[in-house]
Design a protein around this motif. Structure first.
Motif, PDB file in Angstrom:
ATOM      1  N   TRP A   1       0.844  -1.190   0.000  1.00 49.29           N
ATOM      2  CA  TRP A   1       0.000   0.000   0.000  1.00 49.29           C
ATOM      3  C   TRP A   1       0.884   1.247   0.000  1.00 49.29           C
ATOM      4  O   TRP A   1       1.754   1.391   0.855  1.00 49.29           O
ATOM      5  CB  TRP A   1      -0.912   0.030   1.221  1.00 49.29           C
ATOM      6  N   ILE A   2       0.669   2.135  -0.946  1.00 48.03           N
ATOM      7  CA  ILE A   2       1.363   3.416  -0.995  1.00 48.03           C
ATOM      8  C   ILE A   2       0.316   4.508  -1.185  1.00 48.03           C
ATOM      9  O   ILE A   2      -0.402   4.522  -2.194  1.00 48.03           O
ATOM     10  CB  ILE A   2       2.403   3.469  -2.137  1.00 48.03           C
ATOM     11  N   GLU A   3       0.194   5.367  -0.179  1.00 48.24           N
ATOM     12  CA  GLU A   3      -0.789   6.456  -0.183  1.00 48.24           C
ATOM     13  C   GLU A   3      -2.199   5.916  -0.441  1.00 48.24           C
ATOM     14  O   GLU A   3      -2.985   6.502  -1.197  1.00 48.24           O
ATOM     15  CB  GLU A   3      -0.414   7.512  -1.222  1.00 48.24           C
ATOM     16  N   GLY A   4      -2.492   4.782   0.174  1.00 48.22           N
ATOM     17  CA  GLY A   4      -3.837   4.219   0.092  1.00 48.22           C
ATOM     18  C   GLY A   4      -4.137   3.475  -1.187  1.00 48.22           C
ATOM     19  O   GLY A   4      -5.269   3.016  -1.386  1.00 48.22           O
ATOM     20  N   ARG A   5      -3.139   3.311  -2.055  1.00 52.33           N
ATOM     21  CA  ARG A   5      -3.368   2.624  -3.319  1.00 52.33           C
ATOM     22  C   ARG A   5      -2.490   1.375  -3.398  1.00 52.33           C
ATOM     23  O   ARG A   5      -1.335   1.390  -2.961  1.00 52.33           O
ATOM     24  CB  ARG A   5      -3.062   3.533  -4.512  1.00 52.33           C
ATOM     25  N   PRO A   6      -3.020   0.282  -3.964  1.00 46.44           N
ATOM     26  CA  PRO A   6      -2.223  -0.940  -4.071  1.00 46.44           C
ATOM     27  C   PRO A   6      -1.210  -0.839  -5.214  1.00 46.44           C
ATOM     28  O   PRO A   6      -1.571  -0.518  -6.355  1.00 46.44           O
ATOM     29  CB  PRO A   6      -3.261  -2.022  -4.355  1.00 46.44           C
ATOM     30  N   VAL A   7       0.043  -1.101  -4.900  1.00 49.78           N
ATOM     31  CA  VAL A   7       1.112  -1.082  -5.895  1.00 49.78           C
ATOM     32  C   VAL A   7       1.599  -2.516  -6.088  1.00 49.78           C
ATOM     33  O   VAL A   7       1.920  -3.206  -5.118  1.00 49.78           O
ATOM     34  CB  VAL A   7       2.270  -0.165  -5.453  1.00 49.78           C
ATOM     35  N   PHE A   8       1.643  -2.945  -7.340  1.00 48.40           N
ATOM     36  CA  PHE A   8       2.006  -4.320  -7.681  1.00 48.40           C
ATOM     37  C   PHE A   8       3.463  -4.386  -8.104  1.00 48.40           C
ATOM     38  O   PHE A   8       3.893  -3.669  -9.013  1.00 48.40           O
ATOM     39  CB  PHE A   8       1.106  -4.818  -8.819  1.00 48.40           C
ATOM     40  N   HIS A   9       4.226  -5.227  -7.405  1.00 47.03           N
ATOM     41  CA  HIS A   9       5.623  -5.461  -7.775  1.00 47.03           C
ATOM     42  C   HIS A   9       5.655  -6.716  -8.642  1.00 47.03           C
ATOM     43  O   HIS A   9       5.878  -7.818  -8.168  1.00 47.03           O
ATOM     44  CB  HIS A   9       6.484  -5.638  -6.521  1.00 47.03           C
ATOM     45  N   GLY A  10       5.377  -6.533  -9.938  1.00 48.72           N
ATOM     46  CA  GLY A  10       5.221  -7.653 -10.842  1.00 48.72           C
ATOM     47  C   GLY A  10       6.376  -7.837 -11.800  1.00 48.72           C
ATOM     48  O   GLY A  10       7.421  -7.188 -11.667  1.00 48.72           O
ATOM     49  N   PRO A  11       6.194  -8.710 -12.777  1.00 49.99           N
ATOM     50  CA  PRO A  11       7.262  -9.005 -13.738  1.00 49.99           C
ATOM     51  C   PRO A  11       7.748  -7.784 -14.516  1.00 49.99           C
ATOM     52  O   PRO A  11       8.901  -7.748 -14.944  1.00 49.99           O
ATOM     53  CB  PRO A  11       6.607 -10.028 -14.679  1.00 49.99           C
ATOM     54  N   GLU A  12       6.877  -6.793 -14.704  1.00 51.51           N
ATOM     55  CA  GLU A  12       7.277  -5.597 -15.457  1.00 51.51           C
ATOM     56  C   GLU A  12       7.749  -4.461 -14.557  1.00 51.51           C
ATOM     57  O   GLU A  12       7.924  -3.329 -15.011  1.00 51.51           O
ATOM     58  CB  GLU A  12       6.108  -5.080 -16.311  1.00 51.51           C
ATOM     59  N   GLY A  13       7.941  -4.736 -13.286  1.00 50.08           N
ATOM     60  CA  GLY A  13       8.313  -3.686 -12.341  1.00 50.08           C
ATOM     61  C   GLY A  13       7.114  -3.266 -11.512  1.00 50.08           C
ATOM     62  O   GLY A  13       6.105  -3.968 -11.461  1.00 50.08           O
TER      63      GLY A  13
END
Length: 397
Positions: free
Chosen positions: A155-167
């Motif tokens: 969670w960053i600033e209330g939003r989900p951030v995906f650490h996926g294959p493309e970054g």
């Protein structure tokens, strides 16, 4: 003036509910903690229990790791044949110990009453942290400031951030799969994983009613019938609860499985109502549906041995009922072009030989976590399949 040290005596049920209770009660070196000898005998008895053995192992490991954090009380006499009156022997140990102002920590209310009758103070352990399996503990999210795990969220600033294959990327968009719109942010993130072309195996842990089977089937139809990136859907279900009765049921394998997989058929028909999936059926107007095995097939686990599955979406439902060996045998059947969804809840185990820790779903999380082609997510939210299920989850029934 320094506060007087408290003298805690820990009961078996406290250690089983929270193996770290010993350290919590000691609070550094602020208090003294004692373990009755008969508590050790009880732990020795429970280590053979298929439901408690893995927790006992954790308790024993913690005791071995922190030998200076506790002392063992001496027993003047040992309970014969480990009788049901072991609590009396624990109280006798406390009385004979000569400890000044001992406090028995137990969540057994009857033992608290027995202790009071002998002039021994007692209190409940209020900071219990129930055991969590790896599949529950690792939710698919990592904390800010820690190294990200492959295919995890934060969670960053209330939003989900995906650490996926493309970054890294913010998942600010809403998925839709075969007419299914996510009801929560967690369902949306589940579809992010289930439909991602570079993630080959996804495990989903959740309590009943959060839609893991429905989402997995919707994603499978999306991949097979819409994107055509795969040719077929397999649904594999462990049939442990049937046992040897499976062979005595009349009819073909589909008919034998039908009472145990009807919910899958119902979910498929629900998806079919949202968006026609005629190519799945030999006749879409018949119920229970007759599936075209070129597109969709329900299989018991026993039928997987010897198969090589290719170019398919494989849904393994109720994976918490698979053993480690069965999980290895199943996943080693997966050939080229396979996307595998492992679904389950490690708290709902029907197989009496498995535990929250020693089951197929938990083994997948423990062994695959961090792999570039694997992702895991714990589904949760305010609402499940309906108000009664919501109440069951919230009440802890």
């Amino acid at each position: 003036m320094q506060p007087m040290k408290k003298q805690f005596i820990v009961d078996t049920n406290v250690l089983l509910e929270d193996p770290k209770a010993l350290l919590q009660l000691r609070n550094g070196a602020e208090n003294d903690v004692f373990i009755p000898y008969h508590v050790l005998l009880e732990l020795n008895k429970f280590k053979k229990d298929p439901r408690l053995g893995h927790i006992v192992s954790r308790v024993v490991a913690l005791l071995a790791e922190h030998p200076d954090a506790f002392r063992i009380l001496k027993a003047e006499r040992i309970a014969e044949a480990f009788s049901s009156h072991v609590d009396n022997f624990i109280l006798d140990e406390i009385t004979a110990s000569g400890i000044e102002k001992p406090i028995l920590v137990t969540n057994d209310k009857l033992l608290q009453l027995q202790a009071a009758s002998k002039g021994i103070d007692s209190e409940a352990y209020k900071e219990s942290m129930p055991f969590k399996s790896e599949a529950e503990y690792y939710t698919g999210f990592t904390d800010n400031g820690t190294a990200p795990i492959a295919n995890s969220f934060r969670w960053i600033e209330g939003r989900p951030v995906f650490h996926g294959p493309e970054g890294e990327k913010v998942v600010s968009y809403q998925h839709k799969a075969w007419g299914v719109t996510p009801r929560s942010v967690y369902q949306n993130l589940a579809l992010e994983l289930l439909t991602h072309p570079a993630i080959d195996i996804v495990s989903i842990q959740s309590e009943a009613g959060y839609g893991k089977s429905f989402l997995a089937l919707a994603a499978a139809l999306h991949l097979v019938l819409e994107k055509k990136s795969h040719q077929k859907v397999y649904v594999v279900k462990p049939m442990y609860e049937i046992g040897q009765k499976l062979g005595y049921l009349p009819g073909k394998v589909e008919e034998k499985m039908e009472p145990y997989t009807r919910y899958i058929s119902d979910l498929i028909m629900k998806l079919h109502a949202l968006r026609p999936a005629n190519r799945l059926f030999t006749n879409p107007d018949v119920y229970p549906p007759q599936f075209d095995i070129k597109r969709f097939e329900l299989l018991p686990l026993a039928y997987i041995r010897g198969m090589t599955i290719e170019n398919a979406v494989v849904i393994v439902d109720e994976m918490q009922n698979l053993s480690r060996n069965e999980t290895r045998a199943l996943l080693s059947r997966m050939g080229e072009g396979v996307k595998c969804f492992c679904l389950g809840d490690t708290r709902q185990i029907d197989n009496p030989y498995l535990s929250q820790e020693n089951n197929g779903l938990n083994w997948v999380v423990k062994k695959f976590k961090g792999s570039d082609i694997y992702a895991h997510l714990v589904l949760k939210g305010e609402k499940s399949r309906g108000p009664i299920t919501d109440l069951v989850i919230k009440s802890g029934l």
